[in-house]
Design a protein around this motif. Structure first.
Motif, PDB file in Angstrom:
ATOM      1  N   LEU A  78       7.820   9.615  54.101  1.00 19.91           N
ATOM      2  CA  LEU A  78       8.483   8.366  53.722  1.00 19.91           C
ATOM      3  C   LEU A  78       9.824   8.740  53.083  1.00 19.91           C
ATOM      4  O   LEU A  78       9.890   9.644  52.273  1.00 19.91           O
ATOM      5  N   LYS A  79      10.885   8.045  53.473  1.00 16.56           N
ATOM      6  CA  LYS A  79      12.200   8.341  52.901  1.00 16.56           C
ATOM      7  C   LYS A  79      12.264   7.822  51.471  1.00 16.56           C
ATOM      8  O   LYS A  79      11.688   6.792  51.142  1.00 16.56           O
ATOM      9  N   ILE A  80      13.000   8.527  50.655  1.00 13.79           N
ATOM     10  CA  ILE A  80      13.256   8.076  49.287  1.00 13.79           C
ATOM     11  C   ILE A  80      14.617   7.380  49.297  1.00 13.79           C
ATOM     12  O   ILE A  80      15.600   7.932  49.787  1.00 13.79           O
ATOM     13  N   GLU A  81      14.660   6.154  48.784  1.00 16.24           N
ATOM     14  CA  GLU A  81      15.919   5.412  48.722  1.00 16.24           C
ATOM     15  C   GLU A  81      16.416   5.383  47.270  1.00 16.24           C
ATOM     16  O   GLU A  81      15.635   5.589  46.349  1.00 16.24           O
ATOM     17  N   PRO A  82      17.724   5.106  47.087  1.00 15.27           N
ATOM     18  CA  PRO A  82      18.339   5.278  45.763  1.00 15.27           C
ATOM     19  C   PRO A  82      17.595   4.623  44.599  1.00 15.27           C
ATOM     20  O   PRO A  82      17.530   5.200  43.519  1.00 15.27           O
ATOM     21  N   ASN A  83      17.048   3.429  44.792  1.00 18.01           N
ATOM     22  CA  ASN A  83      16.423   2.753  43.658  1.00 18.01           C
ATOM     23  C   ASN A  83      14.946   3.089  43.483  1.00 18.01           C
ATOM     24  O   ASN A  83      14.302   2.571  42.585  1.00 18.01           O
ATOM     25  N   ASP A  84      14.403   3.926  44.336  1.00 17.51           N
ATOM     26  CA  ASP A  84      12.992   4.309  44.190  1.00 17.51           C
ATOM     27  C   ASP A  84      12.828   5.240  43.000  1.00 17.51           C
ATOM     28  O   ASP A  84      13.743   5.982  42.653  1.00 17.51           O
ATOM     29  N   ALA A 100      20.780  -7.756  44.463  1.00 16.30           N
ATOM     30  CA  ALA A 100      19.670  -7.050  45.109  1.00 16.30           C
ATOM     31  C   ALA A 100      18.360  -7.337  44.399  1.00 16.30           C
ATOM     32  O   ALA A 100      18.349  -7.637  43.202  1.00 16.30           O
ATOM     33  N   SER A 101      17.278  -7.264  45.132  1.00 22.30           N
ATOM     34  CA  SER A 101      15.962  -7.432  44.515  1.00 22.30           C
ATOM     35  C   SER A 101      15.682  -6.212  43.641  1.00 22.30           C
ATOM     36  O   SER A 101      16.195  -5.122  43.898  1.00 22.30           O
ATOM     37  N   ASP A 102      14.892  -6.437  42.609  1.00 18.70           N
ATOM     38  CA  ASP A 102      14.599  -5.379  41.648  1.00 18.70           C
ATOM     39  C   ASP A 102      13.499  -4.474  42.220  1.00 18.70           C
ATOM     40  O   ASP A 102      12.399  -4.940  42.499  1.00 18.70           O
ATOM     41  N   PRO A 103      13.804  -3.181  42.386  1.00 17.14           N
ATOM     42  CA  PRO A 103      12.793  -2.290  42.994  1.00 17.14           C
ATOM     43  C   PRO A 103      11.501  -2.231  42.180  1.00 17.14           C
ATOM     44  O   PRO A 103      10.423  -2.029  42.744  1.00 17.14           O
ATOM     45  N   SER A 104      11.590  -2.449  40.862  1.00 15.88           N
ATOM     46  CA  SER A 104      10.371  -2.370  40.057  1.00 15.88           C
ATOM     47  C   SER A 104       9.507  -3.618  40.280  1.00 15.88           C
ATOM     48  O   SER A 104       8.355  -3.669  39.880  1.00 15.88           O
ATOM     49  N   GLU A 105      10.098  -4.644  40.915  1.00 11.64           N
ATOM     50  CA  GLU A 105       9.310  -5.849  41.191  1.00 11.64           C
ATOM     51  C   GLU A 105       8.939  -5.946  42.665  1.00 11.64           C
ATOM     52  O   GLU A 105       8.642  -7.020  43.180  1.00 11.64           O
TER      53      GLU A 105
END
Ligand SMILES: [Fe+2]
Ligand SMILES: [Fe+2]
Lengths: 95, 329
Positions: free
Chosen positions: B31-37, A62-67
């Motif tokens: 806006l929905k919050i998703e697990p990696n947010d 998966a792509s990195d959410p922080s990026e």
């Protein structure tokens, strides 16, 4: 007794031909055969699917959410990739 | 279940003001919050607790009804009840997966239920004594669950909202099959009608308790509303449920076991008598009629099935080893 955790799988279902497989949720199973059976029982009790894919969650890259910004921001500024960027006189008709 | 899941949920969080403001702005913009947010620790903690409790409720909720599958009066009723109980198992599984996206493992969640650390809805600590109880459970308990779950389809946390959409699609059949049972009984013999009334008498008040304490006594509720984990207060949902249910009881020709229940023209809803909150807290704290039985049944199922989990894992390991060996040749 120390029990080993059962691996996690992601489930994708094609609702009917003509549609792509769509992520519907996840489940735990020890192997692909049991994952498929469990996916059928958990996610398709009312004819929700014509085809099921199961993928080990740990195999998904998966792509990195922080990026997020580095990854997707550049397309935000490239408005010339959209048809509305171009001025065409109305007289030309629909294009 | 659901609103009871927030009892004692401490949304306290320690992020700086700028972070919390940015998060709140996303929530306010729907806006929905998703697990990696990025999310406040309190938001994560509150959700893990509520989703897990919701999942446990679905699983334990299979017990009072599952008990009647072999005794259903007709094949039609048996098939329907079997399908309903299977759905509840499915609901538990969707919800466990939603909770797991927040970083808690399935094994931890199950462990919290079995050790008594996590709770499930108070309603499942009441016994299903007669066949009319099965009708009443579908009508009232699933009815109350639907009231709670519909707004959860718009919960700010994406995986929970998506799981709720699946669940809500399935719930309507549950309530209808229950009401149909009640309809049959209340149009039946005097004994059958009395059985239906008796079940309503026993399940009505516990069903109202499913919505949790009064708003004034419901701590941490404001934070959950602000984060849009919750969209309506406990009392609002309870009122909606009462207003929807009273006419249904009238149609059955049954009497609500509440002498103070009457239509209030001004508020456009029914007033009701005082709920026995002592009973509610007794049940929540483990002293309901069936708390011990329910936990015993869950623990027994978990222990009795340990060998199946072990055998499946051993089989998978062996098959994987064989594959590697073949690949190495
Ligand atoms: Fe359910
Ligand atoms: Fe249900």
């Amino acid at each position: 007794m120390t029990e080993k955790n059962t691996p996690l799988w992601e489930v994708f279902i094609r609702a009917r031909n003509g549609l792509s497989h769509k992520h519907v949720g996840s489940l735990h199973a020890v192997d692909s055969e049991m994952a498929l059976q469990a996916a059928r029982d958990v996610y398709t009790r009312r004819g929700e699917g014509q085809s099921v894919w199961v993928v080990r969650s740990s195999d998904i890259v998966a792509s990195d959410p922080s990026e997020k910004e580095v990854m997707f921001e550049p397309t935000g500024s490239k408005i010339y990739r959209h048809p509305t960027f171009y001025d065409i006189p109305e007289d030309v008709g629909h294009m | 279940m659901y609103s009871q899941g927030l009892i004692g949920a401490d949304g306290a969080t320690h992020e700086d003001a700028a972070f919390l403001e940015a998060f709140q702005a996303r929530i306010d913009a729907e806006l929905k919050i998703e697990p990696n947010d990025p999310m406040p620790a309190g938001y994560r903690k509150t959700l893990v607790r509520q989703i897990a409790q919701h999942a446990h409720s679905e699983i334990v909720g299979m017990l009072p009804e599952g008990n009647w599958i072999t005794r259903a009066p007709t094949l039609r009723r048996k098939a329907a009840l079997l399908a309903k109980v299977q759905d509840e198992g499915g609901h538990g599984l969707y919800l466990y997966s939603a909770a797991e996206t927040l970083g808690v493992s399935r094994e931890e969640l199950v462990d919290q239920l079995l050790s008594g650390k996590a709770k499930y809805s108070s309603i499942f600590n009441y016994p299903a004594i007669t066949w009319a109880d099965i009708g009443t459970i579908g009508w009232l308990v699933d009815g109350a669950a639907i009231m709670n779950q519909i707004p959860l389809c718009r919960c700010s946390f994406g995986p929970y909202a998506r799981a709720m959409i699946r669940v809500c699609k399935e719930e309507s059949f549950h309530q209808r099959q229950g009401y149909e049972i009640m309809l049959t009984l209340s149009r039946g013999s005097e004994e059958q009608k009395a059985m239906a009334q008796d079940a309503l008498n026993r399940w009505w008040w516990p069903s109202l308790m499913m919505f949790g304490p009064h708003d004034a006594d419901s701590t941490h509720s404001d934070q959950s509303m602000a984060w849009k984990i919750k969209r309506f207060t406990n009392d609002e949902l309870r009122q909606k449920f009462i207003d929807a249910t009273v006419p249904q009881a009238e149609f059955l020709g049954l009497t609500m076991p509440d002498p103070d229940m009457k239509w209030n023209e001004e508020k456009g809803g029914y007033d009701h008598g005082e709920i026995d909150w002592d009973e509610f807290w007794r049940v929540v704290k483990g002293d309901g009629i069936c708390n011990r039985d329910r936990m015993k049944a869950r623990r027994k199922a978990h222990d009795d099935n340990a060998w199946v989990r072990e055998a499946a894992l051993a089989y998978a390991d062996k098959a994987a080893a064989r594959e590697t060996a073949v690949a190495a040749e």
